[in-house]
Design an enzyme around this catalytic site. Structure first.
Site, PDB file in Angstrom:
ATOM      1  N   GLY A 105     -82.655 -46.543  15.541  1.00  0.00           N
ATOM      2  CA  GLY A 105     -82.313 -47.743  14.786  1.00  0.00           C
ATOM      3  C   GLY A 105     -81.524 -48.700  15.658  1.00  0.00           C
ATOM      4  N   GLN A 154     -75.388 -55.208  17.257  1.00  0.00           N
ATOM      5  CA  GLN A 154     -75.320 -54.519  18.551  1.00  0.00           C
ATOM      6  C   GLN A 154     -75.851 -55.358  19.707  1.00  0.00           C
ATOM      7  OE1 GLN A 154     -77.248 -50.896  16.634  1.00  0.00           O
ATOM      8  NE2 GLN A 154     -76.024 -49.917  18.213  1.00  0.00           N
ATOM      9  N   CYS A 171     -74.704 -43.129  18.721  1.00  0.00           N
ATOM     10  CA  CYS A 171     -74.890 -44.575  18.589  1.00  0.00           C
ATOM     11  C   CYS A 171     -75.176 -45.165  19.962  1.00  0.00           C
ATOM     12  CB  CYS A 171     -73.627 -45.206  17.995  1.00  0.00           C
ATOM     13  SG  CYS A 171     -73.760 -46.992  17.780  1.00  0.00           S
ATOM     14  N   HIS A 181     -75.890 -45.895   8.696  1.00  0.00           N
ATOM     15  CA  HIS A 181     -75.285 -46.162  10.008  1.00  0.00           C
ATOM     16  C   HIS A 181     -75.501 -47.634  10.402  1.00  0.00           C
ATOM     17  CE1 HIS A 181     -74.519 -44.897  14.368  1.00  0.00           C
ATOM     18  NE2 HIS A 181     -75.126 -46.057  14.526  1.00  0.00           N
ATOM     19  N   GLU A 182     -76.718 -48.142  10.187  1.00  0.00           N
ATOM     20  CA  GLU A 182     -77.024 -49.534  10.545  1.00  0.00           C
ATOM     21  C   GLU A 182     -76.324 -50.525   9.619  1.00  0.00           C
ATOM     22  OE1 GLU A 182     -78.194 -49.588  13.310  1.00  0.00           O
ATOM     23  OE2 GLU A 182     -79.262 -47.693  13.424  1.00  0.00           O
TER      24      GLU A 182
HETATM   25  O1  GNR Z   1     -80.430 -43.602  17.970  1.00  0.00           O
HETATM   26  C1  GNR Z   1     -79.604 -43.330  17.109  1.00  0.00           C
HETATM   27  N1  GNR Z   1     -79.521 -42.070  16.630  1.00  0.00           N
HETATM   28  C2  GNR Z   1     -78.755 -41.688  15.544  1.00  0.00           C
HETATM   29  C3  GNR Z   1     -78.540 -40.342  15.331  1.00  0.00           C
HETATM   30  C4  GNR Z   1     -77.797 -39.908  14.251  1.00  0.00           C
HETATM   31  C5  GNR Z   1     -77.268 -40.834  13.370  1.00  0.00           C
HETATM   32  C6  GNR Z   1     -77.461 -42.183  13.577  1.00  0.00           C
HETATM   33  C7  GNR Z   1     -78.197 -42.618  14.652  1.00  0.00           C
HETATM   34  S1  GNR Z   1     -78.460 -44.321  14.902  1.00  0.00           S
HETATM   35  C8  GNR Z   1     -78.679 -44.374  16.632  1.00  0.00           C
HETATM   36  C9  GNR Z   1     -79.087 -45.757  17.067  1.00  0.00           C
HETATM   37  C10 GNR Z   1     -77.958 -46.715  16.800  1.00  0.00           C
HETATM   38  O2  GNR Z   1     -76.922 -46.727  17.412  1.00  0.00           O
HETATM   39  N2  GNR Z   1     -78.112 -47.534  15.802  1.00  0.00           N
HETATM   40  O3  GNR Z   1     -77.114 -48.376  15.465  1.00  0.00           O
HETATM   41 NI    NI Z   2     -75.285 -47.443  16.116  1.00  0.00          NI
END
Ligand code: GNR
Ligand code: NI
Length: 173
Positions: free
Chosen positions: A46, A51, A92, A134-135
């Site tokens: 994601g 970002q 992240c 998370h996003e």
């Molecule tokens: O690539 C990503 N992997 C992930 C793994 C577990 C929980 C959340 C993520 S999101 C992250 C990509 C990212 O930083 N998105 O903002």
């Molecule tokens: Ni992230």
């Protein structure tokens, strides 16, 4: 490839609160494509516009095994979260090399516009639900390390600041 630069914690710009996308126009479509490219290039599942230092409510996601199911979410809102939560390991792209546990709702319902400007409802659980939450946090200026203890967060901050300095020094040689 034309990847965009991903801001890295503790960059203060990661704490900017995103504004709604005003119109799903050619600029937003182009931006979404560039974000997908950047996410695939970085092997992420994601990426939030925050970002890449664009402070509008736009996220891209692909949690598929074959990296062939891109999801573009514009002005997303979580309209329901399950009260049941689960602790899962998160990482992240803005906090490279750091993984730790975060509690998230197991299931969510979300509304967001697609690239046609149509409002869609998504129900998600598992990795997709985790990734969406998370996003959405990124769009609110929140990075997952803020759920960790101040001690852990400070260790992470110190490590990443040192890493950046080392990179800059290596770049000079
Ligand atoms: O690539 C990503 N992997 C992930 C793994 C577990 C929980 C959340 C993520 S999101 C992250 C990509 C990212 O930083 N998105 O903002
Ligand atoms: Ni992230």
């Amino acid at each position: 490839m034309n990847s965009l630069t991903i801001l890295r914690y503790p960059d203060p710009r990661l704490h900017t609160v995103a504004k709604p996308v005003a119109a799903v126009d050619a600029r937003i479509k182009e931006l979404a494509q560039q974000m997908l490219e950047t996410m695939y290039e970085a092997s992420g599942i994601g990426l939030a516009a925050t970002q890449i230092d664009v402070h509008e409510r736009l996220i891209v996601i692909d949690v598929s095994e074959n990296r062939d199911q891109p999801l573009v979410l514009i002005n997303p809102e979580i309209v329901w979260s399950s009260p049941e939560k689960r602790l899962g390991e998160e990482g992240c792209l803005s906090v490279p090399g750091i993984y730790d546990g975060v509690e998230r709702a197991i299931g969510i319902r979300m509304q967001a516009m697609d690239l046609e400007g149509k409002l869609q409802t998504h129900e998600a659980e598992g990795m997709l639900a985790v990734c969406i939450q998370h996003e959405m946090d990124h769009l609110m200026g929140k990075v997952f390390v803020e759920y960790l203890s101040p001690l852990k967060r400070n260790r992470i901050k110190t490590k990443l600041v040192k890493q950046k300095k080392d990179e800059e020094r290596d770049g000079d040689r």
